[in-house]
Structure formats: C-alpha cells, structure tokens
Motif scaffolding. Structure first.
Motif, PDB file in Angstrom:
ATOM      1  N   ALA A   1       0.857  -1.152   0.062  1.00 14.83           N
ATOM      2  CA  ALA A   1      -0.008  -0.062   0.028  1.00 14.83           C
ATOM      3  C   ALA A   1       0.901   1.220  -0.185  1.00 14.83           C
ATOM      4  N   ARG A   2       2.153   1.181   0.712  1.00 15.00           N
ATOM      5  CA  ARG A   2       3.001   2.403   0.679  1.00 15.00           C
ATOM      6  C   ARG A   2       3.685   2.515  -0.541  1.00 15.00           C
ATOM      7  N   LYS A   3       4.175   1.390  -0.895  1.00 14.60           N
ATOM      8  CA  LYS A   3       5.163   1.564  -2.206  1.00 14.60           C
ATOM      9  C   LYS A   3       4.411   1.461  -3.548  1.00 14.60           C
ATOM     10  N   LYS A   4       3.141   1.019  -3.654  1.00 16.51           N
ATOM     11  CA  LYS A   4       2.418   0.652  -4.688  1.00 16.51           C
ATOM     12  C   LYS A   4       3.186  -0.309  -5.676  1.00 16.51           C
ATOM     13  N   GLY A   5       3.835  -1.079  -5.347  1.00  6.67           N
ATOM     14  CA  GLY A   5       4.672  -1.977  -6.086  1.00  6.67           C
ATOM     15  C   GLY A   5       4.049  -3.078  -6.558  1.00  6.67           C
ATOM     16  N   VAL A   6       4.955  -3.977  -7.445  1.00  7.46           N
ATOM     17  CA  VAL A   6       4.357  -5.467  -7.484  1.00  7.46           C
ATOM     18  C   VAL A   6       4.860  -6.215  -6.549  1.00  7.46           C
ATOM     19  N   GLY A   7       3.644  -7.104  -5.906  1.00 14.32           N
ATOM     20  CA  GLY A   7       3.931  -7.825  -4.960  1.00 14.32           C
ATOM     21  C   GLY A   7       3.727  -9.370  -5.195  1.00 14.32           C
ATOM     22  N   LEU A   8       4.456 -10.136  -4.450  1.00 14.66           N
ATOM     23  CA  LEU A   8       4.409 -11.603  -4.580  1.00 14.66           C
ATOM     24  C   LEU A   8       4.433 -12.404  -3.255  1.00 14.66           C
ATOM     25  N   PHE A   9       3.508 -13.302  -3.183  1.00 17.82           N
ATOM     26  CA  PHE A   9       3.413 -14.154  -1.851  1.00 17.82           C
ATOM     27  C   PHE A   9       3.535 -15.550  -2.256  1.00 17.82           C
ATOM     28  N   TYR A  10       4.263 -16.370  -1.577  1.00 21.51           N
ATOM     29  CA  TYR A  10       4.670 -17.786  -1.915  1.00 21.51           C
ATOM     30  C   TYR A  10       4.566 -18.315  -0.522  1.00 21.51           C
ATOM     31  N   PHE A  11       3.677 -19.428  -0.731  1.00 20.64           N
ATOM     32  CA  PHE A  11       3.516 -20.435   0.403  1.00 20.64           C
ATOM     33  C   PHE A  11       3.837 -21.680   0.057  1.00 20.64           C
ATOM     34  N   ALA A  12       4.586 -22.243   1.092  1.00 18.85           N
ATOM     35  CA  ALA A  12       5.033 -23.932   0.721  1.00 18.85           C
ATOM     36  C   ALA A  12       4.362 -24.506   2.250  1.00 18.85           C
ATOM     37  N   GLY A  13       3.755 -25.398   2.155  1.00 19.90           N
ATOM     38  CA  GLY A  13       3.115 -25.874   3.392  1.00 19.90           C
ATOM     39  C   GLY A  13       2.033 -26.693   3.210  1.00 19.90           C
ATOM     40  N   HIS A  14       1.234 -26.898   4.180  1.00 18.26           N
ATOM     41  CA  HIS A  14       0.041 -27.687   4.158  1.00 18.26           C
ATOM     42  C   HIS A  14      -1.155 -26.444   3.883  1.00 18.26           C
ATOM     43  N   GLY A  15      -2.192 -26.914   2.902  1.00 21.74           N
ATOM     44  CA  GLY A  15      -3.175 -26.109   2.848  1.00 21.74           C
ATOM     45  C   GLY A  15      -4.257 -26.891   2.741  1.00 21.74           C
ATOM     46  N   VAL A  16      -5.565 -26.239   3.134  1.00 20.29           N
ATOM     47  CA  VAL A  16      -6.924 -27.191   3.104  1.00 20.29           C
ATOM     48  C   VAL A  16      -8.035 -26.131   2.399  1.00 20.29           C
ATOM     49  N   GLN A  17      -9.113 -26.895   1.999  1.00 20.37           N
ATOM     50  CA  GLN A  17     -10.377 -25.825   2.055  1.00 20.37           C
ATOM     51  C   GLN A  17     -11.304 -26.416   2.736  1.00 20.37           C
ATOM     52  N   LEU A  18     -12.375 -25.524   3.014  1.00 18.74           N
ATOM     53  CA  LEU A  18     -13.423 -25.603   3.899  1.00 18.74           C
ATOM     54  C   LEU A  18     -14.477 -24.851   3.355  1.00 18.74           C
ATOM     55  N   ALA A  19     -15.586 -25.330   3.219  1.00 16.14           N
ATOM     56  CA  ALA A  19     -16.613 -24.561   2.695  1.00 16.14           C
ATOM     57  C   ALA A  19     -16.473 -23.478   1.470  1.00 16.14           C
ATOM     58  N   TRP A  20     -15.623 -24.128   0.439  1.00 22.49           N
ATOM     59  CA  TRP A  20     -15.049 -23.468  -0.556  1.00 22.49           C
ATOM     60  C   TRP A  20     -14.013 -22.413  -0.314  1.00 22.49           C
ATOM     61  N   ARG A  21     -13.597 -22.182   0.944  1.00 21.00           N
ATOM     62  CA  ARG A  21     -12.568 -21.325   1.484  1.00 21.00           C
ATOM     63  C   ARG A  21     -11.436 -21.944   1.383  1.00 21.00           C
ATOM     64  N   ASN A  22     -10.067 -21.422   1.310  1.00 22.81           N
ATOM     65  CA  ASN A  22      -8.771 -22.093   1.214  1.00 22.81           C
ATOM     66  C   ASN A  22      -8.181 -21.484   2.433  1.00 22.81           C
ATOM     67  N   PHE A  23      -7.310 -22.323   3.184  1.00 28.68           N
ATOM     68  CA  PHE A  23      -6.958 -21.920   4.582  1.00 28.68           C
ATOM     69  C   PHE A  23      -5.368 -22.638   4.423  1.00 28.68           C
ATOM     70  N   LEU A  24      -4.329 -21.713   4.918  1.00 22.92           N
ATOM     71  CA  LEU A  24      -3.172 -22.126   4.909  1.00 22.92           C
ATOM     72  C   LEU A  24      -2.853 -22.479   6.289  1.00 22.92           C
ATOM     73  N   VAL A  25      -2.153 -23.526   6.262  1.00 22.85           N
ATOM     74  CA  VAL A  25      -1.931 -24.212   7.781  1.00 22.85           C
ATOM     75  C   VAL A  25      -0.633 -23.759   8.427  1.00 22.85           C
ATOM     76  N   PRO A  26      -0.723 -22.880   9.645  1.00 22.11           N
ATOM     77  CA  PRO A  26       0.406 -22.657  10.248  1.00 22.11           C
ATOM     78  C   PRO A  26       1.147 -23.974  11.146  1.00 22.11           C
ATOM     79  N   VAL A  27       2.172 -24.116  11.612  1.00 23.90           N
ATOM     80  CA  VAL A  27       2.994 -25.181  12.038  1.00 23.90           C
ATOM     81  C   VAL A  27       2.296 -25.388  13.576  1.00 23.90           C
TER      82      VAL A  27
END
Length: 516
Positions: A99-125
């Motif tokens: 929001a401050r820099k108005k730049g190009v953003g990238l988010f990468y996640f490796a790990g467990h992920g699940v879906q529940l009621a069509w919503r996606n959740f990333l699983v913390p350790v």
C-alpha cells in the motif's frame, strides 16, 4: 515492401486498431516498462515442522524461492515454520508495504493447505486440529490476504501456493475435499496452484517439492513473460508426474511482466514479427505432422503462449492419453461462490449431431436466415458438416460453407477459465486471393445467455484484431460457449468493417440442437 505489408500499414495508420485496442488487452512494451520500474516486494513462507504431519521440503523450497526472487530484484522477506499469529502479522505487514510502495507484490507459500466450505486455508505449524471445524480458528484464511491486497490497491500481485499436500493433519483426519478450492484471481492478480483444484501435490523426493523445483528453474530463464513461466512449469510438472499433478493458474493480469526482463523492451518491427511467426509455424508444422509427445513438448516449451499452443495442447493430450496417461482434472466448482468455474472442450462429436441457427441483424435484431448444420463425417483431424462446414476437433473452422479455406487457427480453446487470453494468426483463402488475420482473445466472464434453444451458463469470449491482404479490415467478435452443455457456440456476434464501410454485423443464435 509487398502489397500485404502496405495494406496492413494503411489499416493501422487509419486508426482502425484503436477502438479494439482500448477494449482490453496488452498495450505493449510501454506499460510493461512502467511495471518493471516499480518496487517489487515478496513475502515467502515455508512451513514444514508440523506436529501432526511434518513435511521435509517447504523450508528448502522457501529458502530457494527467496534467493531466486532476490536475484530477480525483489525485496524479500522469508519466514520459516511460522505459527498462526506470526503468519497473520507477516501478511498484514506485506499488504501495508504494498500500500505504501504501490509496487509489484508476490506471496509464496509452501506447506499444508486445506479447503473448507469453498474457502482456502493455509496451515501454520502450530495448528492443532482435532475436528475439521477447528480449521477456521487455527489456520489462516487466504481470503484475508486477498482482502489486504485489494485494499493496498497496488498494480499487480502474484500469489503462489505450493500447498496441496495430502493428509494435512495426520492420523487420517483429512478434510472432506482434497487440496485447495478453485478461486478466480482478483483484478491485477495471478493466482497459481501447485496442482489443479481439488487435487493433491507431491512434496517431492529431492531437495525441493516437485512444483517448486520446476518453478525455480523457469524463474531463472531470461526474458520470459510471467504467463509463459507458469505454462512451462505446468508442462514440466505434468510430464514428470505422468499427469498425476498438473499445476493450475487463474489470472486477471492485463500487462506483461518479466522476472528477468530483456535489457531493452522495444516494439518489434513488422519484419521481425513476420520472421518470428514463420519460425514458430515451421516448428508447429513439424510437431503436428510427427504427432510425437517430445516434438509437441518442444513446441510448447518454446512457444507456451504461441499461435498454435491450444492446438498443440489438444494434440499432446491425445498422444499422452494413448500412452496411458490419466490426467487429473479440476474438481467441479458448482456452488462455489468464489469462482465462475472451469470447463474443458468436448472433442467427441458423433455423426448425426445437428444444430439449427438463426442469423439476426446486429442492429435490427430481425431474422435474416435460418440454417441447419449436421455432422456427416468424423475423423481424427476434422469434423465435416452437411452444409459444407469443416472444423478441427476443437471446433476451429478449416473451411466455411461458401468454400473459403482457413489455415491452422485457434479461435477455440482447449480449456475454459475466466481471464484466459490467447492469440491466433491464420490465413483465409478466398476467390479474390489470400487474407491474413490476427486476433486476440480473452474469456471475459461466465454469464447466463438466453437463446431460442434455452438458457445456458456460458463463457463469453471477446476477440478483436485485423485482417490484411486482398481486403483490409477490423474484426470484432463475441462468442458465448457452454462446453459442458453443447459442443458448438450458443451465440455469436460478429462485426467486420473497413475504413469506409461495415462488411458484416450479425448475431447467430442456437435455435435447437441434437447431440449423441
């Protein structure tokens, strides 16, 4: 300069391209350059040290991805084995930085992920899930990240989820639905999954997960557009896994972006474009004639967004199916409020299938004619209709009923998903001579369309482009296709005009149909 080039230049100089260029599409190098001049900010998370179902590769994946993104000029934050509070804090900080820099953003996640009621959740350790209902309070809702990026209002975001591993909670406590749920990319976003929605991805037997292994390799290829990077990853993972894992993307990007851009972005001359096209055509024709997976793969690796990429995709699907590949498919998305869904072209017409259309004046809406087109012959290469129409198995026209012949073209895609874009260039042989046409396509939305044959939930595909040669003109077309219900178009609006006059302005509507 030959007659074709002069005609094309006159058409462009006459301004006919302007109207269609403003509809949507890629304005070209100038905006691409402005994206590349913006700050680039990446958040990389690798979670492997789970109590219930540990993973060996996410920490390696995240470390390697962080280094690759640094080499590509990103300001990178890498977080390993993060708990829920840390993940929420990092995601909030990432959105605030964009929001401050108005730049190009990238988010990468490796790990467990699940879906529940069509919503996606990333699983913390530190997630401890005794029952599936605990997911909402112990995992991180991907929707929160999307909302934060939307509020940041930065021009472009990439979200990469290598998060579809099986059995995320151990001891057999699997969610009812496997993998992650399909979600359409928000505006200005490319959303990438390690495998098709509703499927699981391999953690990998080497240092990195299968998906990230291929992504790391393609990120380092100079001068590759971002969509081409992910298309090559998809092909590589598919071939390596024997079709058991096929990455999936949803995109709403309108501009080109490069991880490793060319030293100087410049618009190619007509001569350079013609040379590149002829080189691509030659490689495609060799691959097409060989009907060999290696040749087709060579074409797709070199031209992942090429003028014949959809045709090559259909052929490689057929070749690999004959070799025994059982390709995974995206899970059905009916009832999912976060997506318009996907569909695959049906390429199994039968003799006797028939379609009745009516033609209306685009302005008057008065019926001008009505005709029937029935399948009379089917081969591996073409579908022949009773009215003289010939198409390839996808439905691309190779000969019109009036006798006009078309070269290879990809006006119809293999897979349908909102946001998909592609290009087609082909020639049309007429009694007066040969015209060359180049069209740019985009699947704009999926919406209900009502015609005499009924109401269909159809993908709306818009295209625009130019024809040059014996007749120079601007082309605009909108087609509604419901591939899960009927093989041919439900409706189609066509506008063709020159600098002086309108040549065609009509709407076709499906009146009735019969399919085996």
């Amino acid at each position: 300069m030959d007659t074709v080039d002069r005609g094309r230049r006159r058409l462009l100089q006459g301004g006919l391209a302007l109207g269609s260029a403003l509809l949507w599409g890629r304005p070209g190098a100038a905006w691409g350059q402005s994206l590349l001049s913006l700050p680039k900010v990446a958040l990389v998370v690798g979670n492997g040290r789970y109590k219930q179902a540990p993973l060996k590769n996410p920490t390696n994946d995240a470390g390697a991805m962080g280094e690759a993104l640094k080499q590509a000029g990103f300001e990178v934050t890498v977080t390993l084995n993060a708990g829920r509070n840390e993940m929420l804090s990092m995601l909030k900080a990432h959105a605030e930085a964009l929001a401050r820099k108005k730049g190009v953003g990238l988010f990468y996640f490796a790990g467990h992920g699940v879906q529940l009621a069509w919503r996606n959740f990333l699983v913390p350790v530190d997630a401890e899930v005794e029952k599936i209902g605990d997911v909402e309070t112990t995992a991180v809702d991907l929707g929160g990240l999307v909302a934060g990026l939307t509020a940041a209002a930065n021009p472009m975001n990439v979200i990469i989820l290598d998060a579809c591993r099986d059995d995320p909670f151990g001891e057999g406590r699997r969610p009812e639905q496997k993998g992650l749920s399909q979600m359409d990319a928000p505006p200005g976003t490319l959303l990438a999954y390690a495998t098709a929605p509703g499927n699981v991805a391999a953690d990998g037997t080497g240092v990195n997960g299968l998906y990230t292994e291929h992504l790391l390799r393609e990120l380092k290829v100079p001068e590759a557009k971002i969509e081409d990077v992910f298309k090559r990853v998809r092909l590589g993972v598919r071939r390596k896994s024997g079709g058991r894992q096929i990455p999936w993307e949803s995109t709403s990007l309108e501009e080109d972006f490069y991880f490793l851009p060319p030293p100087h972005l410049k618009k190619a001359s007509d001569d350079e474009k013609e040379k590149r096209y002829k080189e691509e055509l030659a490689l495609w024709e060799r691959a097409h004639k060989a009907m060999d997976a290696a040749r087709l793969e060579e074409y797709l690796q070199r031209y992942p967004s090429g003028h014949f990429a959809e045709l090559a995709q259909l052929q490689i699907d057929r070749v690999l199916a004959k070799q025994g590949e059982q390709k995974v498919q995206a899970a059905p998305a009916e009832g999912n409020p976060y997506t318009k869904g996907t569909a695959v072209a049906r390429t199994d017409p039968k003799v006797g299938d028939s379609y009745v259309y009516r033609e209306l004046g685009l302005g008057t809406q008065k019926e001008q004619r009505r005709f029937t087109s029935a399948v009379s012959r089917v081969t591996d290469a073409e579908i022949v209709y009773s009215d003289g129409l010939i198409t390839d198995p996808l439905g691309n026209v190779r000969r019109f009923p009036d006798g006009r012949q078309l070269s290879y073209n990809q006006n119809v895609p293999v897979e349908y998903v909102v946001g998909k874009q592609w290009v087609s260039r082909f020639t049309v042989a007429t009694p007066r001579g040969t015209n060359t046409t180049e069209l740019y396509f985009k699947i704009v939305t999926r919406e209900p369309v009502t015609v005499p044959a009924g109401t269909f939930n159809a993908f709306r595909i818009e295209s625009h482009g130019l024809s040059w040669g014996v007749g120079n003109m601007q082309n605009q077309r909108t087609v509604w296709i419901a591939p899960d219900k009927v093989r041919r178009a439900v409706a189609m609006e066509t506008l063709r005009k020159t600098a002086m006059t309108t040549l065609q302005a009509d709407r076709l509507e499906l009146v009735s149909y019969k399919e085996s």
